[in-house]
Every structure is written in structure tokens, then in C-alpha cells.
Write an enzyme that holds these catalytic residues in place. Structure first.
Site, PDB file in Angstrom:
ATOM      1  N   HIS A 283       2.326   5.995  20.631  1.00  0.00           N
ATOM      2  CA  HIS A 283       1.656   6.771  19.610  1.00  0.00           C
ATOM      3  C   HIS A 283       0.380   7.370  20.220  1.00  0.00           C
ATOM      4  CE1 HIS A 283       2.470   7.405  15.557  1.00  0.00           C
ATOM      5  NE2 HIS A 283       1.659   6.548  14.984  1.00  0.00           N
TER       6      HIS A 283
ATOM      7  N   ASN B 196      -6.746  -6.396  12.199  1.00  0.00           N
ATOM      8  CA  ASN B 196      -5.298  -6.294  11.983  1.00  0.00           C
ATOM      9  C   ASN B 196      -4.514  -7.356  12.749  1.00  0.00           C
ATOM     10  OD1 ASN B 196      -5.595  -4.346  10.099  1.00  0.00           O
ATOM     11  ND2 ASN B 196      -4.875  -2.637  11.347  1.00  0.00           N
TER      12      ASN B 196
ATOM     13  N   ARG C 131      -8.637   2.227  10.018  1.00  0.00           N
ATOM     14  CA  ARG C 131      -9.973   2.202  10.632  1.00  0.00           C
ATOM     15  C   ARG C 131     -10.994   2.803   9.662  1.00  0.00           C
ATOM     16  NH1 ARG C 131     -10.630   4.043  16.824  1.00  0.00           N
ATOM     17  NH2 ARG C 131     -12.800   4.641  16.833  1.00  0.00           N
TER      18      ARG C 131
ATOM     19  N   ARG D 231     -12.533   0.517  17.745  1.00  0.00           N
ATOM     20  CA  ARG D 231     -11.098   0.275  17.927  1.00  0.00           C
ATOM     21  C   ARG D 231     -10.842  -1.232  18.089  1.00  0.00           C
ATOM     22  NH1 ARG D 231      -7.586   0.111  21.930  1.00  0.00           N
ATOM     23  NH2 ARG D 231      -9.219   0.131  23.499  1.00  0.00           N
TER      24      ARG D 231
ATOM     25  N   GLY E 262       0.852  -1.189   0.000  1.00  0.00           N
ATOM     26  CA  GLY E 262       0.000   0.000   0.000  1.00  0.00           C
ATOM     27  C   GLY E 262       0.883   1.233   0.000  1.00  0.00           C
TER      28      GLY E 262
ATOM     29  N   VAL F 124       4.798  -1.690  11.761  1.00  0.00           N
ATOM     30  CA  VAL F 124       4.248  -0.325  11.681  1.00  0.00           C
ATOM     31  C   VAL F 124       2.719  -0.335  11.661  1.00  0.00           C
ATOM     32  CG1 VAL F 124       6.281   0.345  10.332  1.00  0.00           C
ATOM     33  CG2 VAL F 124       4.107   0.043   9.162  1.00  0.00           C
TER      34      VAL F 124
ATOM     35  N   ASN G  68      -1.039  -0.410  12.648  1.00  0.00           N
ATOM     36  CA  ASN G  68      -1.748   0.054  13.851  1.00  0.00           C
ATOM     37  C   ASN G  68      -2.810  -0.941  14.297  1.00  0.00           C
ATOM     38  OD1 ASN G  68      -0.617   2.555  14.663  1.00  0.00           O
ATOM     39  ND2 ASN G  68      -1.364   3.448  12.751  1.00  0.00           N
TER      40      ASN G  68
HETATM   41  N1  APR Z   1      -0.865  -9.810   3.643  1.00  0.00           N
HETATM   42  C1  APR Z   1      -0.221  -8.903   2.882  1.00  0.00           C
HETATM   43  N2  APR Z   1      -0.711  -7.672   2.628  1.00  0.00           N
HETATM   44  C2  APR Z   1      -1.906  -7.368   3.128  1.00  0.00           C
HETATM   45  C3  APR Z   1      -2.633  -8.275   3.941  1.00  0.00           C
HETATM   46  C4  APR Z   1      -2.064  -9.548   4.183  1.00  0.00           C
HETATM   47  N3  APR Z   1      -2.669 -10.456   4.942  1.00  0.00           N
HETATM   48  N4  APR Z   1      -3.787  -7.665   4.300  1.00  0.00           N
HETATM   49  C5  APR Z   1      -3.788  -6.436   3.761  1.00  0.00           C
HETATM   50  N5  APR Z   1      -2.655  -6.248   3.050  1.00  0.00           N
HETATM   51  C6  APR Z   1      -2.243  -5.089   2.267  1.00  0.00           C
HETATM   52  C7  APR Z   1      -3.370  -4.459   1.472  1.00  0.00           C
HETATM   53  O1  APR Z   1      -3.664  -5.226   0.302  1.00  0.00           O
HETATM   54  C8  APR Z   1      -2.786  -3.085   1.147  1.00  0.00           C
HETATM   55  O2  APR Z   1      -2.100  -3.070  -0.093  1.00  0.00           O
HETATM   56  O3  APR Z   1      -1.795  -4.034   3.114  1.00  0.00           O
HETATM   57  C9  APR Z   1      -1.798  -2.844   2.315  1.00  0.00           C
HETATM   58  C10 APR Z   1      -2.175  -1.661   3.187  1.00  0.00           C
HETATM   59  O4  APR Z   1      -2.035  -0.526   2.424  1.00  0.00           O
HETATM   60  P1  APR Z   1      -2.897   0.808   2.608  1.00  0.00           P
HETATM   61  O5  APR Z   1      -4.340   0.465   2.735  1.00  0.00           O
HETATM   62  O6  APR Z   1      -2.447   1.775   1.538  1.00  0.00           O
HETATM   63  O7  APR Z   1      -2.478   1.346   4.045  1.00  0.00           O
HETATM   64  P2  APR Z   1      -1.123   2.138   4.420  1.00  0.00           P
HETATM   65  O8  APR Z   1      -1.365   3.598   4.345  1.00  0.00           O
HETATM   66  O9  APR Z   1      -0.006   1.555   3.648  1.00  0.00           O
HETATM   67  O10 APR Z   1      -0.990   1.775   5.977  1.00  0.00           O
HETATM   68  C11 APR Z   1      -0.661   0.477   6.421  1.00  0.00           C
HETATM   69  O11 APR Z   1       0.280   1.325   8.465  1.00  0.00           O
HETATM   70  O12 APR Z   1       0.181   3.440   9.444  1.00  0.00           O
HETATM   71  C12 APR Z   1      -0.333   2.138   9.438  1.00  0.00           C
HETATM   72  O13 APR Z   1      -2.605   2.470  10.213  1.00  0.00           O
HETATM   73  C13 APR Z   1      -1.806   2.149   9.090  1.00  0.00           C
HETATM   74  O14 APR Z   1      -2.155  -0.113   9.748  1.00  0.00           O
HETATM   75  C14 APR Z   1      -1.989   0.740   8.626  1.00  0.00           C
HETATM   76  C15 APR Z   1      -0.639   0.415   7.946  1.00  0.00           C
END
Ligand code: APR
Length: 311
Positions: free
Chosen positions: A175, A95, A82, A88, A10, A118, A120
Site C-alpha cells: 500500500h 493499532n 491516524r 506513524r 465502523g 485490513v 492499517n
Molecule cells: N475491538 C473491536 N473493535 C474495535 C476495537 C477493538 N479492540 N478498537 C476499535 N474498534 C472499532 C471502533 O469502535 C470502530 O467502530 O473499530 C471501528 C473502526 O471504525 P472506523 O473508525 O469507522 O474506521 P474504518 O473507516 O472502519 O477503518 C478501519 O481500516 O482502512 C483501515 O486505516 C483504516 O485501520 C483503519 C481500519
């Protein structure tokens, strides 16, 4: 040279990969995600920038954990933010399932890795990854303090109207609500923070730093910050792969430092090839110390929530 894996392609994950690759400090960065094609497409795009930017690190995009085998450092960014209507505890449950599954796969292929979490809620997810991985606690750490300290420094530089690179700022604790700013360790040039800004202004900045993530989410509407978070995580990776011993504010396992034991907490620690080399016990004022103790209690309570959910 080393191999690094970033789980989650992501915003946070892909920007972290980009920073590590462009610094040219490792042979290979593996980026993995559950979404098919996403890590492959981003990796191809990043690799094609190499002749322009002049770096050699290869990015491998994959959905297969076998490609992560033998990683020295793994950054876990996988998870959901979220969503409206989600409590929460709901987010914690979702997660926790993701971080547990990811950690099991990672450890299967890289049993000696250092894991940086990293996702949350940070304290719970770091604790969970440590438990599931079975790694020594120094090999599992979380990213929060680097980010909060950078945000704090930015607001101080703006308020004092000074060069950002002249500001030293440190936050400990955790945090959000239990973030502990440490004014006694903050400086503007050679001047202590308390002499550079008045107490009301410092309090206002501390508050803004505590809510730094929410302020950005409110602007973006969907998604959360990733430029500074990824810079923070990538610098932690750099310190570990280079075995630099650099001291940084990170979420580390406490073993009696500041009289606190058996909890992950944001503290200054020296990072090296084994993750946390040493937690530094810096001199704090009585107020700062008691805020750190309160943060430890708050984290322990949040971690206890994990026991109430099935994941
Ligand atoms: N295995 C691998 N990747 C996964 C899985 C999994 N089981 N579940 C979700 N993902 C991937 C999603 O497909 C997505 O590409 O995790 C990625 C999350 O990316 P974003 O939604 O863009 O979130 P991002 O801004 O990268 O934040 C990720 O960091 O700061 C924290 O709160 C935030 O928990 C969040 C994390």
C-alpha cells in the site's frame, strides 16, 4: 454455507458486512465491536432489509467473542485512523495493541479460521496477526492490492474514456509508497496500457493511485474510504467461502516466489478455503521485478519497527 466474522463495526467493517450479507453467500455474518450497541443496532437495521432485497443471510451484532465461535473467515477492520499530531509509530502502537487483542480472541473461538487483515498499517498488522494467531501463513492475508488495482482501473478508464469493465489493472508490492503498478499486466480492451495512454499520463495515474486513500481523506476531513475497500475485502471473503481459486492481488506470505522470502507482500494469489492456495509468479519486466524487490525490503524494514514498540 459458512460463517464469517467482521471485527470492527465502523465504516469499513459495517459496509463489508452489508456486502457479504446482500450477496447471500453465507448463513451468518457476525459483526463485533468494542462499542456497546453499535453492532447490534447496525445488524438489526441490515436484517430488516432482507425482505426488500431478497436475501437470507442473518447478521449478528455482538460485543461478545463467544458469538464468533466456529467462523470460517474473519475480517479484522478494528483500529484507529491516524489523528492529527499522531506519528506513524504512535498509530502503529495503538493499532498493534488492538489487532493483537482481537487476534487472540478470534483464535480462541475460531482456531481454524482464515484471517483477512485490513487495519492499517497493513503490512505490519498482517504480519502481527499471523504471529499472534500461530496459524499457518497461508491462512492469514491482508487486503491492499484489490483496492489499489480497482483505483488504478478507475483512473485508467477515465483517462482513456473507455468502459470501466473493459479495463484490467494490477498493482503489486504494498500500500502507498511501495505500491508497484504492473503496466505489463494492464489492458484497455485488448490493447496493452502502454499503447492506450502516453507514458506521462500513466505516470500521473500511478501517482494518483498511490495517493488514492489520501485524496479521499482530504475530501472527507474525518474518516477514510470504505466503499471500494469493503468491496475488495468482501470479494476476498467470497473467493474463500466459495473455495473458488480466483486469482487476486492480495497481501500474502512469500516463500521464495520472485526470489523473495519471509515477508508479507502484495502479489497475485489464488484464494480458496485455506486462504492463499498458491502465490502466482507472473512474468514481470525487469523494472517491475526490481520494484517488487524494493517493496519487499521496505515492508521488512517497516515490520522491524514493530519490534521497537511495546504492544
Ligand atoms: N475491538 C473491536 N473493535 C474495535 C476495537 C477493538 N479492540 N478498537 C476499535 N474498534 C472499532 C471502533 O469502535 C470502530 O467502530 O473499530 C471501528 C473502526 O471504525 P472506523 O473508525 O469507522 O474506521 P474504518 O473507516 O472502519 O477503518 C478501519 O481500516 O482502512 C483501515 O486505516 C483504516 O485501520 C483503519 C481500519
Amino acid at each position: 454455507m459458512s460463517k464469517v466474522t467482521v471485527v470492527g463495526a465502523g465504516k469499513y467493517g459495517s459496509t463489508t458486512v452489508q456486502r457479504i450479507a446482500e450477496w447471500d453467500i453465507v448463513d451468518e455474518v457476525v459483526m463485533t465491536d468494542i462499542v456497546e450497541g453499535l453492532p447490534q443496532g447496525l445488524a438489526l437495521d441490515m436484517n430488516q432489509s432482507r425482505p426488500l432485497l431478497g436475501y437470507r443471510t442473518k447478521v449478528v451484532g455482538t460485543n461478545d467473542y463467544a458469538d464468533t465461535a466456529g467462523s470460517d473467515v474473519v475480517v479484522i477492520t478494528a483500529g484507529l485512523p491516524r489523528k492529527p499530531g499522531m506519528s506513524r509509530m504512535d498509530l502503529l502502537g495503538v493499532n498493534a495493541k488492538i489487532v493483537k487483542a482481537v487476534t487472540q480472541e478470534i483464535i480462541r473461538y475460531s482456531p481454524d479460521a482464515v484471517i483477512i487483515v485490513v487495519t492499517n498499517p497493513l503490512d505490519q498488522m498482517t504480519t502481527l496477526a499471523a504471529e499472534v494467531s500461530g496459524l499457518p501463513r497461508n491462512r492469514v492475508l491482508g487486503q491492499a492490492g484489490m483496492l489499489d488495482s480497482a483505483r488504478f482501473a478507475h483512473f485508467i478508464a477515465d483517462a482513456a474514456d473507455v468502459d470501466i469493465l473493459d479495463v484490467q489493472a494490477v498493482t503489486l508490492g504494498s500500500h502507498g509508497e511501495t505500491m508497484v503498478p504492473v503496466p505489463s499486466l494492464c489492458k484497455v480492451g485488448d490493447v496493452p496500457l502502454a499503447e492506450a495512454l502516453d507514458p506521462e499520463k500513466i505516470e500521473e495515474i500511478v501517482d494518483r493511485t498511490r495517493n488514492g486513500g489520501a485524496e479521499i481523506v482530504a475530501y472527507l476531513k474525518t474518516g477514510s474510504a470504505y466503499y471500494t475497500p469493503s468491496a475488495a475485502a468482501a470479494l476476498m471473503v467470497k473467493a474463500i467461502v466459495e473455495d473458488s481459486g480466483q486469482e487476486m492481488p492480495v497481501c500474502a506470505w512469500m516463500e521464495g516466489q520472485y526470489g523473495i522470502d519471509g515477508v508479507y507482500l502484495g502479489v497475485l494469489a489464488k484464494l480458496g478455503k485455506n486462504g492463499v492456495g498458491e502465490v502466482s509468479e507472473v512474468e514481470l519486466t525487469a523494472t517491475e521485478r526490481s520494484a517488487l524487490e524494493d517493496a519487499a525490503v521496505a515492508v521488512a524494514e517497516k515490520v522491524a519497527d514493530l519490534e521497537q514498540i511495546a504492544y
